[in-house]
Scaffold this motif. Structure first.
Motif, PDB file in Angstrom:
ATOM      1  N   VAL A 286      51.109  41.835  48.858  1.00  0.00           N
ATOM      2  CA  VAL A 286      51.478  40.642  48.116  1.00  0.00           C
ATOM      3  C   VAL A 286      52.976  40.407  48.225  1.00  0.00           C
ATOM      4  N   ILE A 287      53.331  39.141  48.338  1.00  0.00           N
ATOM      5  CA  ILE A 287      54.732  38.708  48.260  1.00  0.00           C
ATOM      6  C   ILE A 287      54.825  37.817  47.025  1.00  0.00           C
ATOM      7  N   PRO A 288      55.254  38.361  45.875  1.00  0.00           N
ATOM      8  CA  PRO A 288      55.292  37.567  44.634  1.00  0.00           C
ATOM      9  C   PRO A 288      56.276  36.416  44.754  1.00  0.00           C
ATOM     10  N   SER A 289      55.960  35.332  44.069  1.00  0.00           N
ATOM     11  CA  SER A 289      56.868  34.183  44.035  1.00  0.00           C
ATOM     12  C   SER A 289      57.723  34.242  42.773  1.00  0.00           C
TER      13      SER A 289
ATOM     14  N   LYS B  73      42.783  42.263  40.699  1.00  0.00           N
ATOM     15  CA  LYS B  73      42.665  40.814  40.733  1.00  0.00           C
ATOM     16  C   LYS B  73      43.962  40.173  41.212  1.00  0.00           C
ATOM     17  N   ARG B  74      43.797  39.058  41.904  1.00  0.00           N
ATOM     18  CA  ARG B  74      44.969  38.342  42.419  1.00  0.00           C
ATOM     19  C   ARG B  74      45.455  37.342  41.365  1.00  0.00           C
ATOM     20  N   SER B  75      45.918  37.880  40.254  1.00  0.00           N
ATOM     21  CA  SER B  75      46.320  37.028  39.129  1.00  0.00           C
ATOM     22  C   SER B  75      47.805  36.661  39.170  1.00  0.00           C
TER      23      SER B  75
ATOM     24  N   GLY C 241      51.825  34.245  43.939  1.00  0.00           N
ATOM     25  CA  GLY C 241      52.406  34.767  45.168  1.00  0.00           C
ATOM     26  C   GLY C 241      51.447  34.620  46.330  1.00  0.00           C
ATOM     27  N   SER C 242      51.837  35.162  47.476  1.00  0.00           N
ATOM     28  CA  SER C 242      51.024  35.123  48.691  1.00  0.00           C
ATOM     29  C   SER C 242      50.369  36.478  48.900  1.00  0.00           C
ATOM     30  N   TYR C 243      49.046  36.466  49.094  1.00  0.00           N
ATOM     31  CA  TYR C 243      48.282  37.702  49.259  1.00  0.00           C
ATOM     32  C   TYR C 243      47.740  37.778  50.681  1.00  0.00           C
ATOM     33  N   PHE C 244      47.742  38.992  51.227  1.00  0.00           N
ATOM     34  CA  PHE C 244      47.220  39.236  52.563  1.00  0.00           C
ATOM     35  C   PHE C 244      46.332  40.477  52.495  1.00  0.00           C
ATOM     36  N   GLY C 245      45.092  40.340  52.878  1.00  0.00           N
ATOM     37  CA  GLY C 245      44.169  41.459  52.817  1.00  0.00           C
ATOM     38  C   GLY C 245      42.747  40.958  52.913  1.00  0.00           C
ATOM     39  N   PRO C 246      41.786  41.843  52.670  1.00  0.00           N
ATOM     40  CA  PRO C 246      41.988  43.225  52.200  1.00  0.00           C
ATOM     41  C   PRO C 246      42.265  44.189  53.343  1.00  0.00           C
TER      42      PRO C 246
ATOM     43  N   LYS D 179      34.414  41.250  45.366  1.00  0.00           N
ATOM     44  CA  LYS D 179      35.345  41.012  46.465  1.00  0.00           C
ATOM     45  C   LYS D 179      35.081  39.634  47.059  1.00  0.00           C
ATOM     46  N   GLU D 180      36.123  38.975  47.495  1.00  0.00           N
ATOM     47  CA  GLU D 180      35.960  37.646  48.082  1.00  0.00           C
ATOM     48  C   GLU D 180      35.488  37.771  49.522  1.00  0.00           C
ATOM     49  N   PRO D 181      34.359  37.175  49.878  1.00  0.00           N
ATOM     50  CA  PRO D 181      33.881  37.267  51.260  1.00  0.00           C
ATOM     51  C   PRO D 181      34.761  36.443  52.200  1.00  0.00           C
TER      52      PRO D 181
END
Length: 624
Positions: free
Chosen positions: A117-120, A133-135, A138-143, A319-321
């Motif tokens: 994650v790169i928080p904003s 959780k992606r709460s 920011g920008s998330y890259f994964g899993p 998990k998000e497909p």
């Protein structure tokens, strides 16, 4: 939803019970449960048409051995109707995870996967590992498949893009660059070594790399290096050259990087001898972000399509497909599973079983890994079973133990006392079932190891007796290993007798007279101590169990001690959690300054209402 419960008549066979159920069923979609004479759930299933599905079980023949056994054990059935078949599939998987029926396929490892994650919200954003959780904005890259895969990627990103990884608190407190700047792993924005504009460029390049646009990044770096060289800025050109070299090494070490697959999960199943291994490869931004193997319980012999369908429904439960899921085997109800996953993702998800081309090669590679992983697990299981059999012989047990629990305590002169429990069985260490116990009694403060052990065992087995008094679950151990000699074993025996569970075998592991590994003495209640020969594999096995218990307990103690070091009086205030604590310390600088602040000053802090400001003020004033 409505529920109907059909009970077994006296002496009725499974087919007769199922036949009796058909009278009250219609063609609604729903979920059915098959129970045995002890009211234990044998199987949970879904149906588009409950009457049609259940009627299949009422046939006298044509069933597989697994289904025939299940039918013969059925003494009653329960039904829940739903509005749609998708809703039935969702309910089915929830019940399977909750009830763990013997004949269902069950995914036993449901841990979350880490992201980057790169928080904003900061002029110089950090880059870090994230799990859960992606709460956070920011920008998330994964899993990513594992924490190790994330750490390797972060290490590579540091070398190439020089982004900071320190926390905001460390960043704000720096007055000179840290070691990471000296070894060219950070641009040192904390002390102004890079402008916000240049750091934003580094951040944009890192984002492009994580999105799979690494060739664009490399071309930009090459162009910047040429411009620096022409301007005779040779030091800057050399730094850019080093970053290009690091990026080239990263690209060559990425493993399988499919050109035609930007985003997909590749899922392959290998089934052999009633055991299954599912291998999952994560493809994101045309890069392989690692793989993970799973060993689902096959429900006493389920076929590949059923296993694959159950795995998909349970694996993507939290998990998000991705947009594309490549499979080695088709599922029983592809349209239904696709609809379920698309609903969870909020966009279209496609299932595919490729037969040729690059996608088929990806699936073939995952299938090969699944086959090899299962072979290794079977070999390790055979070795583990031999060790358990040897343990039973050495300790004079009635049978090889299925579940071993090992207990240990850790503290420093009574401070931050913690008890630890590890679990091992035929599958090795069962880390998902490890437990930590914060010592709450005076035994910890008094450095009373006997008292701490009493508290840990009492809490463990009182809860177990409450949750499963009939001992039907596999949570009950059949061997306790205690770190200590005759004294500890005697105390444990008294504790267990007082709890009414004195039929569990226990062994104390004590260092020998020279306290050397290999000279351990073993103690059993009412028996003379004994030792095993130095090169006995069982001795090494017990040492591994004891050392793992040490590691777990010491780790728990260190974590508790570290938390205590960072504790402040703000932790004692009701309603002040991590976010408010952080805001207060950032605004006032210290807990002492917070204690001296007026209500109006406290209300100036983000997230502090008038009522909360009054609570904080009252807390410190009451303390004097």
């Amino acid at each position: 939803m409505t529920a109907e419960d059909v009970e077994n008549g006296s002496g009725a066979s499974g087919q007769a019970v199922i036949q009796a159920c058909l009278k009250g069923l219609d063609g609604s979609p729903g979920v059915y449960r098959m129970l045995n004479s002890a009211s234990e759930v044998l199987y949970v299933g879904k149906a588009r048409n409950l009457r049609a599905r259940v009627s299949n079980y009422a046939r006298a023949s044509g069933h597989s051995g697994r289904i025939a056994r299940m039918i013969s054990e059925t003494a009653s059935m329960m039904f829940l109707t739903t509005r749609t078949e998708t809703e039935a599939l969702l309910l089915e998987q929830n019940l399977i995870k909750q009830l763990k029926p013997r004949y269902n396929v069950l995914l036993r490892d449901d841990k979350s996967f880490p992201d980057i994650v790169i928080p904003s919200g900061h002029p110089f954003p950090m880059i870090r590992k994230h799990r859960g959780k992606r709460s956070e904005p920011g920008s998330y890259f994964g899993p990513f498949a594992s924490a190790g895969a994330v750490n390797r990627t972060l290490n590579q990103l540091q070398r190439v893009f020089l982004l900071r990884t320190c926390t905001d608190a460390v960043f704000d407190g720096r007055t000179r660059p840290c070691l990471l700047y000296q070894i060219k792993r950070c641009a040192a924005p904390c002390v102004g070594k890079v402008t916000p504009e240049d750091y934003a460029t580094l951040l944009a390049d890192a984002t492009k790399f994580l999105q799979g646009r690494s060739t664009t990044v490399q071309a930009n770096l090459a162009r910047a290096m040429a411009e620096a060289s022409e301007a005779m800025e040779f030091e800057r050109a050399a730094a850019l050259r080093d970053r290009i070299k690091a990026l080239t090494q990263v690209q060559s070490a990425q493993g399988i990087n499919p050109r035609g697959v930007a985003e997909a999960d590749v899922i392959a199943l290998h089934l052999e001898g009633g055991q299954a291994c599912v291998q999952v490869f994560f493809i994101r931004a045309n890069q392989s972000w690692g793989n993970r193997d799973f060993y689902p319980r096959t429900g006493a012999g389920a076929e590949a399509p059923e296993i694959m369908e159950a795995f998909l429904a349970q694996f993507y439960d939290d998990k998000e497909p991705p947009r594309l899921i490549l499979l080695s085997h088709p599922v029983d109800n592809p349209d239904l599973v696709t609809q379920l996953l698309s609903d969870r993702a909020g966009r279209k998800v496609t299932l595919g079983v490729p037969q040729r081309g690059e996608k088929a090669e990806l699936v073939e590679n995952a299938a090969r890994n699944a086959r090899e992983s299962l072979a290794r697990k079977v070999a390790e299981g055979a070795s583990q079973n031999r060790l358990l059999a040897g343990l039973a012989e050495a300790f004079d047990l009635d049978a090889p133990p299925k579940r071993i629990e090992v207990y240990d305590n850790s503290h420093i002169q009574g401070s931050n006392a913690v008890g630890g429990m590890i679990v091992a069985g035929a599958e090795g260490f069962l880390k998902s079932q490890y437990r930590k116990f914060n010592i709450k009694s005076d035994a910890g403060a008094n450095s009373d190891d006997f008292g701490m052990m009493k508290e840990v065992l009492t809490r463990r087995f009182e809860r177990l007796l409450k949750e499963d008094p009939d001992r039907k679950s596999d949570a009950w151990p059949d061997l306790l290993l205690i770190d200590g000699g005759a004294g500890q074993v005697s105390v444990v025996a008294e504790i267990m007798a007082g709890l009414g569970v004195d039929d569990i075998a226990m062994v104390g592991v004590a260092k020998g007279v020279d306290r050397d590994a290999g000279k351990e003495e073993f103690h059993r209640p009412g028996q003379r101590p004994f030792a095993l020969r130095m090169n006995d594999p069982v001795l090494y096995f017990v040492q591994r169990l004891r050392d793992e218990a040490h590691r777990w307990a010491i780790g728990a103690h260190r974590a508790k001690r570290a938390k205590a070091v960072s504790a402040t009086p703000l932790d004692e205030i009701p309603g002040v959690g991590a976010a408010r604590k952080k805001a207060l310390l950032a605004h006032f600088g210290s807990a002492k300054a917070v204690s001296r602040a007026g209500i109006s000053d406290l209300m100036a802090v983000t997230g502090i209402s008038a009522a909360m400001a009054q609570t904080i003020s009252d807390h410190f004033n009451a303390r004097g």
